[in-house]
Design a protein around this motif. Structure first.
Motif, short mmCIF file in Angstrom:
data_model
loop_
_atom_site.label_atom_id
_atom_site.label_comp_id
_atom_site.label_asym_id
_atom_site.label_seq_id
_atom_site.Cartn_x
_atom_site.Cartn_y
_atom_site.Cartn_z
N UNK A 190 39.20 30.08 -59.08
CA UNK A 190 40.61 29.70 -59.02
C UNK A 190 41.19 29.81 -57.62
N UNK A 191 40.54 30.56 -56.74
CA UNK A 191 41.05 30.77 -55.38
C UNK A 191 40.43 29.81 -54.38
N UNK A 192 40.04 28.62 -54.80
CA UNK A 192 39.29 27.70 -53.94
C UNK A 192 40.00 27.43 -52.62
N UNK A 193 41.27 27.07 -52.67
CA UNK A 193 41.99 26.74 -51.43
C UNK A 193 42.15 27.97 -50.55
N UNK A 194 42.41 29.12 -51.15
CA UNK A 194 42.58 30.35 -50.38
C UNK A 194 41.29 30.74 -49.66
N UNK A 195 40.14 30.52 -50.31
CA UNK A 195 38.87 30.87 -49.69
C UNK A 195 38.60 29.97 -48.48
N UNK A 196 38.84 28.68 -48.62
CA UNK A 196 38.64 27.78 -47.48
C UNK A 196 39.53 28.21 -46.31
N UNK A 197 40.76 28.53 -46.61
CA UNK A 197 41.71 28.94 -45.56
C UNK A 197 41.26 30.21 -44.86
N UNK A 198 40.68 31.14 -45.62
CA UNK A 198 40.28 32.44 -45.06
C UNK A 198 39.10 32.34 -44.11
N UNK A 199 38.41 31.18 -44.12
CA UNK A 199 37.18 31.06 -43.33
C UNK A 199 37.29 30.03 -42.22
N UNK A 200 38.45 29.54 -41.96
CA UNK A 200 38.60 28.47 -40.97
C UNK A 200 38.33 28.92 -39.55
N UNK A 201 38.29 30.23 -39.30
CA UNK A 201 38.07 30.71 -37.94
C UNK A 201 36.60 30.72 -37.55
N UNK A 202 35.68 30.47 -38.50
CA UNK A 202 34.25 30.51 -38.19
C UNK A 202 33.81 29.12 -37.74
N UNK A 203 33.28 28.99 -36.53
CA UNK A 203 32.89 27.65 -36.04
C UNK A 203 31.54 27.20 -36.61
N UNK A 204 31.35 25.90 -36.59
CA UNK A 204 30.04 25.28 -36.85
C UNK A 204 29.51 25.49 -38.26
N UNK A 205 30.40 25.66 -39.23
CA UNK A 205 29.98 25.74 -40.63
C UNK A 205 30.44 24.48 -41.35
N UNK A 206 29.66 24.07 -42.33
CA UNK A 206 30.03 22.91 -43.16
C UNK A 206 30.34 23.43 -44.56
N UNK A 207 31.56 23.18 -45.02
CA UNK A 207 31.99 23.61 -46.34
C UNK A 207 32.14 22.40 -47.25
N UNK A 208 31.35 22.38 -48.32
CA UNK A 208 31.52 21.35 -49.34
C UNK A 208 32.09 22.01 -50.60
N UNK A 209 32.69 21.19 -51.44
CA UNK A 209 33.28 21.69 -52.68
C UNK A 209 33.07 20.66 -53.77
N UNK A 210 32.77 21.14 -54.97
CA UNK A 210 32.65 20.25 -56.11
C UNK A 210 34.04 19.80 -56.58
N UNK A 211 34.14 18.52 -56.94
CA UNK A 211 35.37 18.00 -57.53
C UNK A 211 34.99 17.11 -58.71
N UNK A 212 35.67 17.25 -59.85
CA UNK A 212 35.33 16.44 -61.01
C UNK A 212 36.11 15.13 -61.11
#
Length: 317
Positions: free
Chosen positions: A65-87
């Motif tokens: 349920x915290x999907x958006x909050x988790x993405x926001x919490x990790x934006x300071x880490x460079x060079x990572x690729x974040x994907x997310x499932x969407x239905x």
């Protein structure tokens, strides 16, 4: 498994799915800060690709349920690729607002599992994906595809490879850049891996598959070996062997990321990931979950991890 590899890769990309597929079926719901800490530990070990979360209904999968909050919490880490499932389009809108790098559109090759998993028909899922693809045009967000129950279904049994191919063609027509074949309840076997990969190479040569295995029946890494023999260089795994599908009976954990990295290291295949760092991240995951996890390498250590012989009793007699 063929005696001679078709094209054994020299480098493999490992995508960490523990934060999504690993946590969605766990009774413990981790706080966002703990999830972010685990991502940071994995990133420190060299992991760069993450299937981070899923923008599904919080009622259906409260652990994410915290999907958006988790993405926001990790934006300071460079060079990572974040994907997310969407239905569907609603999930894609949320993912777009959150700022993920790619979305994964997922559908089951089994009609029964798709109804259980996302409460709609396969045809309706595919039609909804067309809306998502149009919405994301020009956004800079990559569209990827995923086919669940690609190797078999716990409700229907065998899954026709032609169905997998038809769904794959739909993803290719949408402009998807990658396609993951999901072994939702550990029904894949090396012959099935060969059949699926070779069929997809015939019908959608533009989409080289990513393989996603579960270790439900103990042959997850055997399936990886078959994939390697076929030249597949992208795999998905979960730290500690976390995971399972809440909408499929008997869906146990994914292949463990540290076990996969160990196998690849021992074969001389590059990943850019440090095994000792993965073991530390797995131990952190175990502490967060409050129980031992099923991975093997985090318990035994690397092959050449040495023991203190003075601490071991000597046989008498």
């Amino acid at each position: 498994m063929s005696a001679v590899p078709e094209a054994l890769p020299t480098r493999v990309q490992v995508t960490e799915v523990g934060l999504r597929d690993g946590l969605q079926n766990e009774p413990v719901q981790l706080p966002t800060g703990d999830k972010a800490g685990l991502v940071r530990a994995l990133a420190a070990a060299g992991v760069r690709q993450f299937e981070l979360t899923s923008f599904v209904s919080p009622r259906a999968v409260p652990a994410l349920a915290d999907a958006a909050e988790l993405v926001s919490a990790l934006r300071d880490i460079p060079d990572l690729h974040f994907s997310a499932l969407v239905p569907n389009l609603r999930g894609a809108e949320r993912a777009l607002d959150a700022g993920v790098d790619s979305v994964v559109l997922f559908v089951s090759a089994s009609a029964t599992h798709n109804a259980k998993n996302v409460n709609c028909r396969i045809e309706d899922s595919l039609a909804a994906f067309e809306q998502v693809a149009r919405r994301l045009e020009g956004s800079g967000i990559e569209v990827r595809g995923a086919i669940a129950t690609a190797f078999g279904c716990p409700f229907e049994g065998e899954v026709d490879v032609q169905v997998v191919g038809r769904i794959a063609r739909h993803f290719a027509d949408l402009g998807a850049t990658r396609l993951s074949l999901g072994d939702t309840t550990g029904m894949a076997t090396p012959p099935l891996v060969s059949e699926r990969v070779r069929h997809l190479r015939e019908v959608v040569p533009s989409l080289s598959p990513t393989l996603h295995f579960h270790n439900t029946r103990g042959i997850g890494l055997a399936n990886v070996m078959q994939g390697l023999w076929l030249g597949i260089d992208r795999y998905e795994s979960a730290i500690g062997g976390l995971g399972g599908c809440p909408f499929a009976p008997g869906a146990s954990g994914n292949i463990a990321s540290e076990d996969l990295v160990y196998l690849l290291d021992e074969m001389g295949i590059e990943t850019g990931i440090d095994l000792e760092g993965m073991i530390e991240a797995s131990r952190l995951a175990s502490r967060l979950m409050g129980r031992p996890l099923p991975a093997q390498v985090s318990r035994a250590g690397p092959r050449l991890a040495l023991a203190d012989c003075s601490a071991v009793p000597t046989a008498r007699g």
